[in-house]
Design a protein around this motif. Structure first.
Motif, PDB file in Angstrom:
ATOM      1  N   VAL A  34       0.843  -1.197   0.000  1.00 45.04           N
ATOM      2  CA  VAL A  34       0.000   0.000   0.000  1.00 45.04           C
ATOM      3  C   VAL A  34       0.886   1.258   0.000  1.00 45.04           C
ATOM      4  N   ALA A  35       1.941   1.213   0.805  1.00 48.70           N
ATOM      5  CA  ALA A  35       2.842   2.372   0.883  1.00 48.70           C
ATOM      6  C   ALA A  35       3.420   2.699  -0.499  1.00 48.70           C
ATOM      7  N   ALA A  36       3.679   1.662  -1.286  1.00 51.06           N
ATOM      8  CA  ALA A  36       4.242   1.899  -2.631  1.00 51.06           C
ATOM      9  C   ALA A  36       3.224   2.619  -3.517  1.00 51.06           C
TER      10      ALA A  36
ATOM     11  N   ASP B  40      -9.901  -5.404  -2.864  1.00 48.89           N
ATOM     12  CA  ASP B  40      -9.289  -6.665  -3.306  1.00 48.89           C
ATOM     13  C   ASP B  40      -9.828  -7.126  -4.653  1.00 48.89           C
ATOM     14  N   VAL B  41     -10.658  -6.315  -5.303  1.00 46.96           N
ATOM     15  CA  VAL B  41     -11.075  -6.588  -6.691  1.00 46.96           C
ATOM     16  C   VAL B  41     -10.717  -5.355  -7.520  1.00 46.96           C
ATOM     17  N   ASP B  42     -10.559  -5.541  -8.844  1.00 45.14           N
ATOM     18  CA  ASP B  42     -10.037  -4.419  -9.633  1.00 45.14           C
ATOM     19  C   ASP B  42     -11.157  -3.543 -10.209  1.00 45.14           C
TER      20      ASP B  42
ATOM     21  N   SER C 170      -5.793  -2.852  -4.944  1.00 42.67           N
ATOM     22  CA  SER C 170      -4.496  -2.552  -4.309  1.00 42.67           C
ATOM     23  C   SER C 170      -3.503  -3.669  -4.608  1.00 42.67           C
ATOM     24  N   PHE C 171      -3.954  -4.688  -5.355  1.00 42.73           N
ATOM     25  CA  PHE C 171      -3.072  -5.815  -5.679  1.00 42.73           C
ATOM     26  C   PHE C 171      -2.389  -5.642  -7.035  1.00 42.73           C
ATOM     27  N   ASP C 172      -2.783  -4.590  -7.788  1.00 35.79           N
ATOM     28  CA  ASP C 172      -2.086  -4.308  -9.041  1.00 35.79           C
ATOM     29  C   ASP C 172      -0.701  -3.736  -8.713  1.00 35.79           C
ATOM     30  N   PRO C 173       0.296  -3.941  -9.598  1.00 38.85           N
ATOM     31  CA  PRO C 173       1.607  -3.352  -9.328  1.00 38.85           C
ATOM     32  C   PRO C 173       1.494  -1.826  -9.266  1.00 38.85           C
TER      33      PRO C 173
END
Ligand code: ADP
Ligand code: ASP
Ligand code: MG
Length: 420
Positions: free
Chosen positions: A22-24, A179-181, A236-239
């Motif tokens: 998340v910080a990224a 958690d979903v895009d 939040s799971f995408d790069p």
């Protein structure tokens, strides 16, 4: 510098590893020169754990009372921990970051502990802080009530914290990371055929949220609509350097190609109550629903039908599963006053709704729904409609199947569903 608000849900901050991810994402926006406020939920499962501890220490009553004040004091700690942790991680990356609890902003609420509504947010201190380049990490889900005590905003309330903060600081946009895009044509956990929606209107999103889709808290969509907060749902799971487009929630007029039906939304948290042989005369329904309202029991679908006994009617309604025992007890206590013969309840029901603004101008949407369900032998127990939705109550065991059947019937399985 434009201000933005980002919100990260429980799964997005479920571990220190996730908080670093998340910080990224946060640092990407800060490095792009935005003034950034971040709203975080508790780590996944933490609010449930804390609520369970409250129940074990003494079940909190649903109505406003002193025990709910302590419930709020306890469950609000989940968000405080994740806000502090993200602030620490951002500081270690070399950023100026600070956590903010509800009372420190302050984010003011009414006194309805456990399901409080935001009354006002002071944007001055937090607005000034983020404009100096400091990253504000806000504990979602909580505020300070008029009685000076911590109040929480109801389950899923961090979405509402984020949208309300975005409106208060006049943010350029509010990005909800989950958690979903994006928002899908139905819950992607139920069928592989679910498709991400590019743009959805506030109105449709509001129906979806209030009809049981978890993805955004209803109140957050109401606020976004009222204050015209541009809202996006993203993963939040995408790069961090390759975010997906997500779903944009916007005015209906900003959507060029509008589907007739946009989504199919199930709600498994339903229970039905049927009151048999109520005298068919003025004031009887009023008596029943006044008693339920007095006990703060929310009612959804209502149907009155003729009883087999002439001069009597049967009245059915649905409520949340957690409320049904109270409803049955209350009505049984009032049986002689209301004057019915017997009462049945059924928890094994679910509501499935089809939603779309295109329904306003398109005939045959209900016929498609009823035919599709009939073809598969799914019995409809109850129907309710609004301008942009049709809901049916069916046996809970058939609900997932019904979702897939309707998803296909309205062409949502395809890339190009029927359009208005
Ligand atoms: P968060 O913890 O980030 O607030 P939630 O669990 O509250 O996330 O909401 C995200 C979940 O909503 C998804 O995992 C998904 O299963 C569920 N969901 C239900 N309906 C939909 C839908 N139509 N589109 C996307 N997600 C949906
Ligand atoms: N942590 C709270 C909940 O689980 C609020 C939220 O996640 O939005 O309901
Ligand atoms: Mg949520």
């Amino acid at each position: 510098m434009s201000r933005i608000v980002m919100k990260f849900g429980g799964t997005s901050v479920a571990s220190l590893e996730r908080i670093r991810a998340v910080a990224a994402i946060v640092r990407r926006e800060a490095d792009a020169g935005h003034s950034v406020a971040v709203v975080v939920s508790a780590m996944a499962g933490e609010t449930n754990r804390l609520a369970e501890l409250c129940s074990m220490a003494g079940e909190p009553a649903p109505a406003l009372d002193a025990r709910n004040v302590e419930y709020d004091a306890i469950v609000a700690t989940g968000e405080q921990a994740s806000a502090g942790l993200l602030a620490l991680v951002m500081q270690n990356l070399g950023y100026r970051a600070r956590s903010w609890q509800g009372w420190q902003i302050p984010l003011n609420t009414d006194r309805a502990h456990g399901k409080a509504r935001i009354t006002n947010i002071d944007d001055k201190d937090i607005g000034e802080a983020i404009d100096t380049g400091e990253i504000a990490i806000v504990a979602g889900f909580q505020g300070v009530a008029q009685d000076g005590r911590i109040a929480t905003l109801g389950r899923g309330g961090s979405d509402t914290s984020a949208v309300a903060l975005a409106a208060a600081v006049k943010a350029e946009r509010c990005d909800i990371y989950t958690d979903v895009d994006g928002v899908y044509t139905t819950d992607p956990r139920l069928t592989k055929q679910a498709r991400r929606i590019e743009k959805i209107s506030y109105e449709e999103m509001l129906e979806m949220a209030s009809l049981g889709a978890k993805v955004l808290q209803t109140r957050s969509v109401e606020l976004a609509m009222a204050y015209h907060v541009p809202l996006r749902v993203l993963s939040s799971f995408d790069p961090p350097d390759a975010p997906g487009p997500g779903t944009i929630i916007c005015d209906e007029d900003d959507i060029v190609e509008q589907n007739i039906v946009t989504t199919v939304t199930p709600d498994f948290d339903e229970a039905a109550v049927t009151i048999l042989a109520v005298p068919d005369e003025p004031g009887r329904a009023a008596g029943i629903f006044t008693a339920l309202a007095g006990a703060n029991i929310n009612i959804d679908m209502i149907v009155q039908s003729a009883s087999r006994e002439p001069g009597f009617a049967n009245i059915s309604f649905t409520t949340k599963e957690g409320e049904v025992d109270r409803a049955v007890k209350l009505l049984t206590d009032e049986q002689s006053k209301i004057g019915f013969s017997s009462l049945q309840s059924d928890r094994n029901v679910a509501k499935v709704s089809v939603i779309g603004v295109g329904m306003k101008s398109h005939a045959g949407v209900a016929a498609t729904m009823f035919n599709a369900l009939a073809d598969k032998g799914i019995n409809i127990q109850n129907i309710s409609t609004s301008e942009i939705k049709i809901s049916v109550l069916i046996n809970a065991d058939a609900a997932e199947y019904a979702v897939r059947v309707l998803h296909e019937a309205y062409g949502l399985d395809q890339q190009q569903p029927a359009q208005v």
